[in-house]
Design an enzyme around this catalytic site. Sequence first.
Site, mmCIF file in Angstrom:
data_model
loop_
_atom_site.group_PDB
_atom_site.id
_atom_site.type_symbol
_atom_site.label_atom_id
_atom_site.label_comp_id
_atom_site.label_asym_id
_atom_site.label_seq_id
_atom_site.Cartn_x
_atom_site.Cartn_y
_atom_site.Cartn_z
ATOM 1 N N ARG A 134 1.173 -0.975 0.104
ATOM 2 C CA ARG A 134 0.133 0.296 -0.407
ATOM 3 C C ARG A 134 1.246 1.259 0.036
ATOM 4 O O ARG A 134 1.300 1.610 0.768
ATOM 5 C CB ARG A 134 -1.239 0.079 1.094
ATOM 6 C CG ARG A 134 -2.222 -0.964 1.413
ATOM 7 C CD ARG A 134 -3.406 -0.746 0.152
ATOM 8 N NE ARG A 134 -3.887 -2.043 -0.230
ATOM 9 C CZ ARG A 134 -4.774 -2.353 -1.268
ATOM 10 N NH1 ARG A 134 -4.775 -1.325 -2.060
ATOM 11 N NH2 ARG A 134 -6.052 -3.114 -1.002
ATOM 12 N N ALA A 144 -10.699 -7.556 -1.314
ATOM 13 C CA ALA A 144 -11.250 -6.377 -1.211
ATOM 14 C C ALA A 144 -11.255 -5.318 -2.213
ATOM 15 O O ALA A 144 -10.077 -5.925 -2.780
ATOM 16 C CB ALA A 144 -10.602 -5.178 0.069
ATOM 17 N N GLU A 183 -14.583 -9.859 -6.025
ATOM 18 C CA GLU A 183 -13.374 -9.511 -5.505
ATOM 19 C C GLU A 183 -12.278 -9.770 -5.027
ATOM 20 O O GLU A 183 -11.743 -10.301 -4.814
ATOM 21 C CB GLU A 183 -13.688 -8.129 -4.400
ATOM 22 C CG GLU A 183 -13.896 -6.829 -5.377
ATOM 23 C CD GLU A 183 -12.722 -6.060 -6.082
ATOM 24 O OE1 GLU A 183 -11.361 -6.145 -5.867
ATOM 25 O OE2 GLU A 183 -12.508 -4.974 -7.133
ATOM 26 N N GLU A 193 -8.767 -11.291 -5.903
ATOM 27 C CA GLU A 193 -7.792 -10.946 -5.270
ATOM 28 C C GLU A 193 -7.247 -12.445 -4.408
ATOM 29 O O GLU A 193 -6.044 -12.468 -4.111
ATOM 30 C CB GLU A 193 -8.297 -10.455 -4.083
ATOM 31 C CG GLU A 193 -8.533 -8.456 -4.692
ATOM 32 C CD GLU A 193 -8.188 -7.802 -3.740
ATOM 33 O OE1 GLU A 193 -7.678 -6.657 -3.977
ATOM 34 O OE2 GLU A 193 -7.761 -7.799 -2.737
ATOM 35 N N GLU A 202 -1.790 -5.661 -7.238
ATOM 36 C CA GLU A 202 -2.087 -6.984 -7.007
ATOM 37 C C GLU A 202 -1.148 -8.131 -7.252
ATOM 38 O O GLU A 202 -1.747 -8.468 -6.565
ATOM 39 C CB GLU A 202 -3.353 -6.859 -7.414
ATOM 40 C CG GLU A 202 -4.369 -6.053 -6.529
ATOM 41 C CD GLU A 202 -6.495 -6.322 -7.461
ATOM 42 O OE1 GLU A 202 -6.318 -6.961 -8.698
ATOM 43 O OE2 GLU A 202 -6.891 -5.970 -6.860
#
Length: 225
Positions: A83, A95, A112, A116, A164
Amino acid sequence: MTHGAGEQAVPRLGREELVDEPSQREVLSHEVLQRGHVQTLVREEFRLSGDVTLTRDFVQHPGAVVVAALNERNELLMIRQYRHPARMLMWELPAGLLDVEGESPWDGAPRELAEEADAVASEWHTLVDVQNSAGGSTEATRVFLARGLTPVPDADLHERDAEEAEIERAWVPVEEAVAAVFAGTVHNVGAVLGILAVDRFLAGSLELRPADAPWQAHPRHADWS
């Protein structure tokens, strides 16, 4: 609680009275200050009450969904990814943004989870809703509980890119995840909410709502009727 002279008594409320309510104030002006890739910074002047007007800058955000994917061993499927604003590799629950036009939150959550975490679920419920920063953003997040988990077929696996592409996955016992929250080693707000809500659910003290329950905190998915 004791009260000093002239001090009004503070009421005591129960569950049925503790309800956030919509309050539409007259917007006198709306200005886009900066339009970003996902978020837009706007300035609005509005009438608070009577002759009192205020001007506030805030971020318009499409909202997000979080998935607490729980297996039969009471383990949560967690992911770790970079992040940039936080400059951290963070452990999170799967998420994503509600940025697909016309997509409902209860359709966005399975998407999602598949994209993910490479998983699908047969049973869905709503755990908790939150307005992430109501004084400065329209961002609203719904955390879902997903059970009955199976892997996404190889032919349908999503090809992840950008941050990702570095996602790592792990199964974490709920009690270990709770301990990490209170140790201050897990910081993502969706993960914290989902972990604590699942812990309450497993303790038998949380009544689940349907996946498509009205979402009062989200402007596109509220049902005030």
